[in-house]
Design a protein around this motif. Structure first.
Motif, PDB file in Angstrom:
ATOM      1  N   ARG A  21       0.845  -1.190   0.000  1.00 43.69           N
ATOM      2  CA  ARG A  21       0.000   0.000   0.000  1.00 43.69           C
ATOM      3  C   ARG A  21       0.881   1.241   0.000  1.00 43.69           C
ATOM      4  O   ARG A  21       1.813   1.352   0.769  1.00 43.69           O
ATOM      5  N   LEU A  22       0.618   2.239  -0.856  1.00 40.25           N
ATOM      6  CA  LEU A  22       1.405   3.469  -0.972  1.00 40.25           C
ATOM      7  C   LEU A  22       0.841   4.545  -0.069  1.00 40.25           C
ATOM      8  O   LEU A  22      -0.372   4.759  -0.025  1.00 40.25           O
ATOM      9  N   LEU A  23       1.764   5.248   0.644  1.00 42.46           N
ATOM     10  CA  LEU A  23       1.378   6.377   1.498  1.00 42.46           C
ATOM     11  C   LEU A  23       2.282   7.566   1.173  1.00 42.46           C
ATOM     12  O   LEU A  23       3.507   7.425   1.101  1.00 42.46           O
ATOM     13  N   PRO A  24       1.720   8.754   0.981  1.00 40.06           N
ATOM     14  CA  PRO A  24       2.570   9.940   0.735  1.00 40.06           C
ATOM     15  C   PRO A  24       3.370  10.261   1.994  1.00 40.06           C
ATOM     16  O   PRO A  24       2.954   9.983   3.107  1.00 40.06           O
ATOM     17  N   PRO A  25       4.543  10.916   1.835  1.00 38.03           N
ATOM     18  CA  PRO A  25       5.394  11.214   3.006  1.00 38.03           C
ATOM     19  C   PRO A  25       4.719  12.201   3.955  1.00 38.03           C
ATOM     20  O   PRO A  25       3.981  13.082   3.537  1.00 38.03           O
ATOM     21  N   GLU A  26       5.023  12.050   5.253  1.00 33.49           N
ATOM     22  CA  GLU A  26       4.524  12.973   6.267  1.00 33.49           C
ATOM     23  C   GLU A  26       5.623  13.250   7.278  1.00 33.49           C
ATOM     24  O   GLU A  26       6.430  12.377   7.590  1.00 33.49           O
ATOM     25  N   ILE A  27       5.666  14.503   7.758  1.00 31.86           N
ATOM     26  CA  ILE A  27       6.639  14.920   8.768  1.00 31.86           C
ATOM     27  C   ILE A  27       5.873  15.336  10.012  1.00 31.86           C
ATOM     28  O   ILE A  27       4.947  16.156   9.928  1.00 31.86           O
ATOM     29  N   GLU A  28       6.240  14.769  11.161  1.00 29.29           N
ATOM     30  CA  GLU A  28       5.577  15.108  12.428  1.00 29.29           C
ATOM     31  C   GLU A  28       6.545  15.934  13.273  1.00 29.29           C
ATOM     32  O   GLU A  28       7.352  15.386  14.031  1.00 29.29           O
ATOM     33  N   ILE A  51       8.907  10.572  10.900  1.00 30.09           N
ATOM     34  CA  ILE A  51       8.445  10.669   9.516  1.00 30.09           C
ATOM     35  C   ILE A  51       7.631   9.425   9.179  1.00 30.09           C
ATOM     36  O   ILE A  51       7.715   8.395   9.854  1.00 30.09           O
ATOM     37  N   LYS A  52       6.801   9.528   8.128  1.00 33.33           N
ATOM     38  CA  LYS A  52       5.984   8.416   7.631  1.00 33.33           C
ATOM     39  C   LYS A  52       6.067   8.395   6.120  1.00 33.33           C
ATOM     40  O   LYS A  52       6.409   9.393   5.485  1.00 33.33           O
ATOM     41  N   GLY A  53       5.602   7.234   5.549  1.00 37.12           N
ATOM     42  CA  GLY A  53       5.534   7.130   4.104  1.00 37.12           C
ATOM     43  C   GLY A  53       5.790   5.731   3.636  1.00 37.12           C
ATOM     44  O   GLY A  53       6.600   5.005   4.227  1.00 37.12           O
ATOM     45  N   ARG A  54       5.048   5.336   2.596  1.00 42.63           N
ATOM     46  CA  ARG A  54       5.272   4.043   1.953  1.00 42.63           C
ATOM     47  C   ARG A  54       5.390   4.258   0.458  1.00 42.63           C
ATOM     48  O   ARG A  54       4.503   4.874  -0.141  1.00 42.63           O
ATOM     49  N   PRO A  55       6.480   3.806  -0.155  1.00 44.16           N
ATOM     50  CA  PRO A  55       7.650   3.181   0.462  1.00 44.16           C
ATOM     51  C   PRO A  55       8.401   4.181   1.348  1.00 44.16           C
ATOM     52  O   PRO A  55       8.105   5.370   1.328  1.00 44.16           O
ATOM     53  N   ALA A  56       9.377   3.666   2.108  1.00 47.89           N
ATOM     54  CA  ALA A  56      10.125   4.535   3.033  1.00 47.89           C
ATOM     55  C   ALA A  56      10.707   5.712   2.257  1.00 47.89           C
ATOM     56  O   ALA A  56      11.402   5.516   1.258  1.00 47.89           O
ATOM     57  N   PRO A  57      10.400   6.927   2.689  1.00 43.30           N
ATOM     58  CA  PRO A  57      10.834   8.102   1.909  1.00 43.30           C
ATOM     59  C   PRO A  57      12.343   8.337   2.018  1.00 43.30           C
ATOM     60  O   PRO A  57      12.982   7.974   2.996  1.00 43.30           O
ATOM     61  N   GLU A  58      12.886   8.993   0.984  1.00 47.02           N
ATOM     62  CA  GLU A  58      14.285   9.432   0.984  1.00 47.02           C
ATOM     63  C   GLU A  58      14.366  10.744   1.759  1.00 47.02           C
ATOM     64  O   GLU A  58      13.564  11.651   1.536  1.00 47.02           O
ATOM     65  N   VAL A  59      15.348  10.855   2.651  1.00 50.02           N
ATOM     66  CA  VAL A  59      15.465  12.017   3.559  1.00 50.02           C
ATOM     67  C   VAL A  59      16.629  12.881   3.115  1.00 50.02           C
ATOM     68  O   VAL A  59      17.724  12.373   2.812  1.00 50.02           O
ATOM     69  N   LYS A  60      16.402  14.204   3.100  1.00 52.21           N
ATOM     70  CA  LYS A  60      17.478  15.146   2.734  1.00 52.21           C
ATOM     71  C   LYS A  60      17.420  16.358   3.662  1.00 52.21           C
ATOM     72  O   LYS A  60      16.389  17.021   3.760  1.00 52.21           O
ATOM     73  N   LEU A  98      14.257  20.279   5.985  1.00 49.11           N
ATOM     74  CA  LEU A  98      14.099  18.831   5.892  1.00 49.11           C
ATOM     75  C   LEU A  98      13.134  18.531   4.756  1.00 49.11           C
ATOM     76  O   LEU A  98      12.006  19.042   4.731  1.00 49.11           O
ATOM     77  N   THR A  99      13.574  17.712   3.814  1.00 47.92           N
ATOM     78  CA  THR A  99      12.721  17.305   2.691  1.00 47.92           C
ATOM     79  C   THR A  99      12.720  15.791   2.618  1.00 47.92           C
ATOM     80  O   THR A  99      13.800  15.171   2.619  1.00 47.92           O
ATOM     81  N   ILE A 100      11.491  15.186   2.608  1.00 44.53           N
ATOM     82  CA  ILE A 100      11.391  13.738   2.436  1.00 44.53           C
ATOM     83  C   ILE A 100      10.570  13.489   1.180  1.00 44.53           C
ATOM     84  O   ILE A 100       9.622  14.212   0.870  1.00 44.53           O
ATOM     85  N   GLU A 101      10.928  12.428   0.465  1.00 47.34           N
ATOM     86  CA  GLU A 101      10.307  12.196  -0.853  1.00 47.34           C
ATOM     87  C   GLU A 101      10.251  10.705  -1.137  1.00 47.34           C
ATOM     88  O   GLU A 101      11.202   9.964  -0.845  1.00 47.34           O
ATOM     89  N   ASN A 102       9.071  10.245  -1.665  1.00 46.48           N
ATOM     90  CA  ASN A 102       8.968   8.889  -2.212  1.00 46.48           C
ATOM     91  C   ASN A 102       8.128   8.951  -3.473  1.00 46.48           C
ATOM     92  O   ASN A 102       7.796  10.039  -3.961  1.00 46.48           O
ATOM     93  N   SER A 103       7.739   7.775  -3.971  1.00 49.06           N
ATOM     94  CA  SER A 103       7.012   7.749  -5.247  1.00 49.06           C
ATOM     95  C   SER A 103       5.620   8.350  -5.134  1.00 49.06           C
ATOM     96  O   SER A 103       4.977   8.649  -6.146  1.00 49.06           O
ATOM     97  N   SER A 104       5.142   8.535  -3.894  1.00 47.67           N
ATOM     98  CA  SER A 104       3.806   9.103  -3.707  1.00 47.67           C
ATOM     99  C   SER A 104       3.832  10.614  -3.528  1.00 47.67           C
ATOM    100  O   SER A 104       2.781  11.233  -3.381  1.00 47.67           O
ATOM    101  N   GLY A 105       5.024  11.233  -3.450  1.00 42.60           N
ATOM    102  CA  GLY A 105       5.088  12.685  -3.309  1.00 42.60           C
ATOM    103  C   GLY A 105       6.260  13.120  -2.452  1.00 42.60           C
ATOM    104  O   GLY A 105       7.185  12.343  -2.186  1.00 42.60           O
TER     105      GLY A 105
END
Length: 1165
Positions: A21-28, A51-60, A98-105
């Motif tokens: 299941r795909l989840l867009p990235p989230e920052i708490e 942080i959250k997200g599926r797949p695991a987001p890339e962190v920068k 802080l920027t996190i990114e995966n295939s969902s956004g």
């Protein structure tokens, strides 16, 4: 499905695809991170962001303005990211993106960090204005203020030849400052620093040194040197002041008559110029400007306009001397200056004949002089030289006499024989044609017998006498002269027997060095009279002559010679015997380089490359056996002056030194115009000018750096330049006696002592304070007596008389002397003080990281000295080698080595004496990773796929806030723990995606900025609904425990089971253990047991029993296997079996000895 059977199926729409299941990235972002994160410099910055997200987001992580994150440590997982920067400083302030990114956004956030530090460097430092003694600076505030308002700026300066900066202004409240009192002509660096409540920040510095100078003053007087029909030659004096910077050149401008425009006609580096290309008859005005690196001066204008036309000036000589002498063999250069316009033609004659020029003798002429050069002068060069100048305006002549100083030529012959007798001869001759430039002193006559080649000097004695008083009555006809050699005593006649008519005679043929007596007899007609003896005896020696010398008229005046030239003193001498010659110098010695030549007729002194020290009186002394003769020649070397004398330090203050001196002994042959005063710091090598135009023999050098050491030197200047310097032999420290000490405080009084303290003097006079002197005065006495000498700011005066009243005063002492005293305002009575105790901790709480040492100093006061008691959490503090208390005079100190969390708590300090008591408390917080969360772990909700956990926070949080909890899980069938979440913010968590029926155990960690605690573990829990599975179906038919198979086909019977620990499975057939073969075998897994029968036959028919047993109990279940062989039987069973294919029959059986359930599933294939 219910007890009646299986219902109709419902189809799932579409075709499901098994994928994550795909989840867009989230920052708490924590609430604290949404504010400005404030941290002190040198601490560690920790930014923990779930942080959250599926797949695991890339962190920068980045910085707002692209600053480097090389010093940062970044840790990222699928559930959180952590940025750590150790030992932060002002440059770590700013926005952390802080920027996190995966295939969902993608998702971005930022954290504002403010590091409380000293400020960064001010910006845009500029030089606004430069004068000869000041520099004006401007700047902008720092980009980084260190998290605190800028209080003020500090302005500093540094000479380019020094390494250390000195403060100009330590409390500047604006962004500009004029730095004055600078040394003109020196190069300086400047820097500015900002200051806030945390201290002084980084400096901004001028990249290049700044020279303190300005435009020069105008040039001095302009002189018109020459004018022609198309050119003008000008000269001018240097500016009185160069503006503090070297003159680079001069700009000459001209203006034609009737024009208002000035045009540049020449740019030169010297103080003269020739302007060409002028129009004949045109009138011009000229002006000159000086230029240095700061700009062009105001112009200096020629006083009168100039008309471009040829000047007509009759020729004229400007000679100082007309007679020139030179030693034979040396070179002579005769410089004949003249004036004339147009340039006159020059003609040289010698002895009325045109001078024949050769490589040895030649004449060269220029615009204003002609020079005759004679190399290796000889007697042929002696004579009168005529110089003739002619031009259109007239002519001029001048005769010059050149004398070559040498030995004379031979006497002029022939030698005349005037008279010859039997034993004498009279000869005569003419003087030599060349006397060697000096009068002939004497002649030397030699003789030789022609039979030999040896010449001898002629030795003789001249005798003279007068006629006899009585002639005997007859005329005197002659005189007879006799001689007697004393060595043999015999007399011999020297004259003819008849005598000689003269009353004088030269007696010859005497032996040199022999002693003779002489007598003379008169002869008349009557005969020879009595002899008259010459008194005494005569030793035949050369004639004695007292020394003498002939000083030339030029040598009787002051002899002037330019520095670097040659001094030649030629003096003719005479005397017999040849006198001994001594040259000397009054108040000094003649340099070794002097060449002194002496003969019997002259002496000369030659000194090349003369300098100021060759000035003085040169004495010449001649001495022989006949006497002595002295004379002197005054020589003035035209040179720069010698060093001033008696340089003294008259006065020293904290910023000035007063100097005095006397004029040089040698003024260089010209009047001293002025003096130049220079200074040099002891740490530098170069001198800097203080004043270049001092007209007195004293000067106050001010604006010196207090406390620094300086050398000073004075040079005199005359028209020939700057002379030698007089320098201070030792460095002078710019200091004075210090100011009085500051306020005096009575720290303690007893019956026989007083403890005093005082503040440092506001100013130490520029020299280090060496010590303090404490004096006291008893009441009723006028005498102050010294009672202590100390190097600190406190003293204890003992041996006082109880009840006596005393006054005290303190003086500061540096190397320059004692300050004025500072007196205690009121007298002190020597008696014991009684003061109520007091305790005042500087802080109410102290934080310390576990493992480090802690020292808490708490000031206490009271008289008599109070007793101190420490209590921790209501219990008297137990002192050990690790935790102990030490009490000083005015402090109580708690020392804790290698602090642990047990040291956390409230500490109460109680002080007490006879007057009373007082208490105060402090809190000590130990910083460490927290204790485990407080259990037990509660299961608030359990389902087949999830468990909701809850727990309590740790009893010990580590002295700071719990940042998060980490929850792990494991299936009890394995030892591997899995992370459920590492960013749990609360003490409750719902764990999902569990496997139904599996048993799980959980553990929880607490985490703060110092690390992670040990784990709190839960009891095992089974993931299942709180209600039971439905009961077994009804048994109208034996379809759920009977399996049928066509003979010859394979059969698989799978029986699922559960049990903890894993049960042991046994199979029996017809109450006999089932024997396994290659055709019939049993396979056991962790959750089921499977019976495999290959190519079944009628022997496989029968009742089968499955038994499961473990430590908790035993369960059994029976099933029947039917092998179908006949068609009629098969058709019956087929009808029944088609409804139950693929279904499970669930059987439950309770054990007798416990309530454990075993569930079997019979699967029909």
């Amino acid at each position: 499905m219910n007890s009646e059977g299986l219902g109709e199926p419902a189809l799932v729409p579409g075709t499901p695809k098994a994928e994550e299941r795909l989840l867009p990235p989230e920052i708490e972002l924590d609430a604290e991170l949404r504010k400005v994160v404030t941290i002190r410099a040198c601490c560690t910055l920790r930014l923990f962001v779930p942080i959250k997200g599926r797949p695991a987001p890339e962190v920068k992580w980045t910085r707002e303005h692209g600053e480097s994150l090389d010093r940062a440590t970044i840790e990222s997982t699928s559930s959180y990211t952590l940025l750590i920067v150790e030992n932060v400083n002002r440059f770590d302030s700013g926005k952390y993106m802080l920027t996190i990114e995966n295939s969902s956004g993608s998702k971005s956030a930022f954290v504002n960090v403010r590091v409380l530090d000293t400020p960064g460097a001010p910006q845009d430092l500029k030089i606004k204005e430069v004068t000869k003694s000041s520099v004006t600076l401007t700047w902008e505030p720092p980009l980084i203020d260190g998290g605190s308002k800028i209080k003020n700026y500090i302005v500093e300066k540094r000479e380019s030849t020094r390494k250390a900066y000195s403060t100009v202004n330590a409390n500047c409240h604006k962004t500009s400052w004029k730095v004055d009192s600078l040394q003109e002509g020196c190069n300086y660096y400047f820097r500015v620093l900002a200051e806030n409540e945390y201290g002084i920040g980084l400096p901004v510095e001028t990249s290049e040194s700044v020279k303190v100078s300005e435009r020069p003053l105008p040039p001095g007087k302009i002189t018109l040197l020459d004018v022609t029909r198309n050119s003008v030659s000008l000269s001018w004096e240097k500016p009185e002041h160069d503006g503090g910077s070297r003159i680079l050149g001069y700009i000459v401008e001209m203006q034609s008559k009737g024009s208002e425009k000035w045009s540049t006609c020449a740019t030169v580096k010297v103080t003269e110029a020739t302007i060409t290309g002028l129009i004949q008859g045109e009138e011009y005005t000229f002006r000159v400007s000086a230029q240095n690196e700061k700009g062009v001066s105001d112009p200096r204008q020629l006083a009168v306009p100039v008309i471009a036309k040829d000047l007509v000036i009759p020729p004229a000589f400007k000679l100082l001397f007309t007679t020139f002498s030179v030693l034979a063999g040396e070179d002579l250069k005769v410089d004949v200056p003249f004036v004339g316009r147009p340039k006159p033609a020059v003609f040289w004659h010698k002895d009325n004949v045109a001078l024949k020029q050769t490589t040895r003798v030649n004449a060269e002429s220029s615009e204003n002089n002609t020079v005759l050069t004679i190399k290796e002068a000889c007697r042929e060069d002696v004579g009168a030289y005529l110089v003739k100048l002619t031009n259109s305006a007239g002519e001029a002549t001048e005769t010059l006499n050149i004398v070559v100083l040498d030995k004379p030529g031979p006497p002029t012959g022939p030698v005349k024989v005037d008279e010859v007798t039997a034993d004498s001869i009279t000869i005569s001759w003419e003087p030599p044609k060349y006397d060697g430039g000096s009068s002939i002193n004497n002649y030397i006559v030699e003789k030789r017998d022609t039979s030999t080649t040896i010449w001898q000097i002629v030795s003789s004695v001249f005798l003279s006498w007068s006629k006899p008083i009585y002639d005997g009555g007859s005329e005197i006809q002659g005189y007879i002269v006799e001689k007697c050699d004393v060595s043999d005593g015999e007399w011999a006649i020297c004259t003819p027997p008849t005598g000689i008519k003269n009353t004088h005679m030269e007696v010859e043929k005497l032996v040199e060095k022999h002693e003779y007596k002489f007598r003379i007899c008169a002869v008349n007609k009557a005969g020879v009279g009595d002899h008259a003896d010459v008194p005494g005896s005569v030793i035949v020696e050369e004639k004695m002559e007292a020394p003498d010398l002939d000083l030339d008229m030029e040598l009787r005046k002051i002899v002037n010679v330019r520095a670097g030239g040659s001094l030649r003193l030629f003096v003719p001498i005479r005397g017999r015997p040849t006198p001994e010659v001594k040259w000397g110098k009054v108040d000094g010695e003649i340099r070794e380089a002097a060449i002194i030549d002496t003969t019997s007729s002259f002496t000369s002194l030659v000194l090349d490359s003369v300098n100021r020290f060759d000035t003085g009186k040169y004495t010449l002394t001649l001495e022989n056996s006949s006497g002595t003769k002295s004379a002197f020649v005054s020589v003035r070397v035209l040179d720069t002056p010698s060093a001033p004398i008696n340089l003294k330090i008259r006065e020293i203050t904290k910023d000035s030194v007063s100097l005095s001196w006397e004029p040089p002994l040698l003024d260089g042959g010209a009047k001293i115009k002025n003096y130049i005063i220079e200074k040099r710091e002891a740490t530098r090598k170069a001198y800097a000018a203080v004043v270049t135009n001092c007209h007195k023999t004293s000067w106050k050098v001010d604006q010196l750096q207090e406390g620094c050491y300086y050398f000073f030197r004075i040079s005199a200047e005359n028209e020939y330049g700057i002379g030698l310097p007089a320098e201070t032999s030792d460095p002078i420290k710019v200091a004075e006696v210090p100011q009085p000490p500051g306020k005096i405080t009575v720290d303690d009084v007893t019956r026989n002592s007083v403890s005093l303290s005082w503040a440092k003097p506001e100013h130490d006079g520029g020299s280090k304070i060496i010590q303090y002197i404490v004096e006291m005065q008893a009441k009723g006495s006028e005498k102050w007596s010294e009672c202590a000498r100390v190097k600190t700011l406190e003293a204890v005066i003992t041996n006082l008389t109880q009840g006596e009243e005393y006054l005290f005063r303190v003086m500061a002492v540096n190397e320059k002397g004692k300050s004025d005293p500072r007196a205690l305002p009121v007298p002190v009575v020597a008696k014991d003080l009684v003061i109520e105790p007091d305790v005042r901790p500087a802080f109410h709480s102290y934080s310390i990281q576990v493992g480090q040492d802690l020292k808490v100093e708490v000031p206490v006061s009271g008289r008599p000295k109070p007793t101190v008691t420490w209590v921790k959490d209501g219990q008297t503090l137990r002192q050990t080698t690790r935790v102990n208390v030490s009490d000083l005079t005015d402090l109580t100190v708690l020392n804790i080595k290698e602090t642990s969390k047990e040291d956390t708590g409230t500490y109460e300090i109680t002080v007490a004496n006879v007057v009373g008591q007082k208490s105060a408390s402090i809190e000590i917080i130990t910083l460490d990773k927290p204790d485990p969360p407080v259990g037990p772990v509660k299961f608030d909700e359990v389902s087949a796929e999830s468990v909701t956990l809850s727990w309590n926070p740790p009893a010990y949080t580590g002295g700071c806030q719990i940042t998060n909890y980490v929850v792990h899980k494991r299936d009890t069938t394995t030892t591997v723990w899995e992370t459920v979440s590492a960013t749990v913010a609360r003490t409750v968590l719902k764990v999902t995606k569990l496997k139904t029926g599996s048993e799980y155990q959980f553990r929880i960690f607490a985490e703060n900025r110092y690390g992670q605690s040990f784990a709190l573990e839960s009891a095992p829990v089974v993931a299942q609904y709180p209600y039971k599975e439905p009961g077994p179906p009804g048994t109208p038919f034996l379809m759920f425990n009977t399996y049928s198979v066509q003979a010859g086909e394979d059969l698989k019977v799978e029986v699922p089971f559960i049990g903890r620990p894993k049960p042991t499975i046994t199979w029996t057939k017809d109450e006999q253990p089932l024997k396994q073969t290659t055709r019939l075998n049993i396979e056991n897994t962790s959750t089921s047991t499977i019976l495999h029968i290959k190519e079944s036959n009628k022997e496989d028919f029968g009742k089968y029993t499955v038994t499961a047993s473990n430590t908790a109990g035993t369960a059994s279940e029976q099933l029947s296997i039917i092998v179908l062989e006949k068609p009629d039987i098969l058709s019956v069973y087929n009808k029944k079996i088609k409804y139950v294919v693929g279904m499970f029959v669930i059987l439950q059986k309770k054990m007798l000895n416990n309530s454990m359930n075993f569930t079997f599933c019979l699967h029909f294939t």
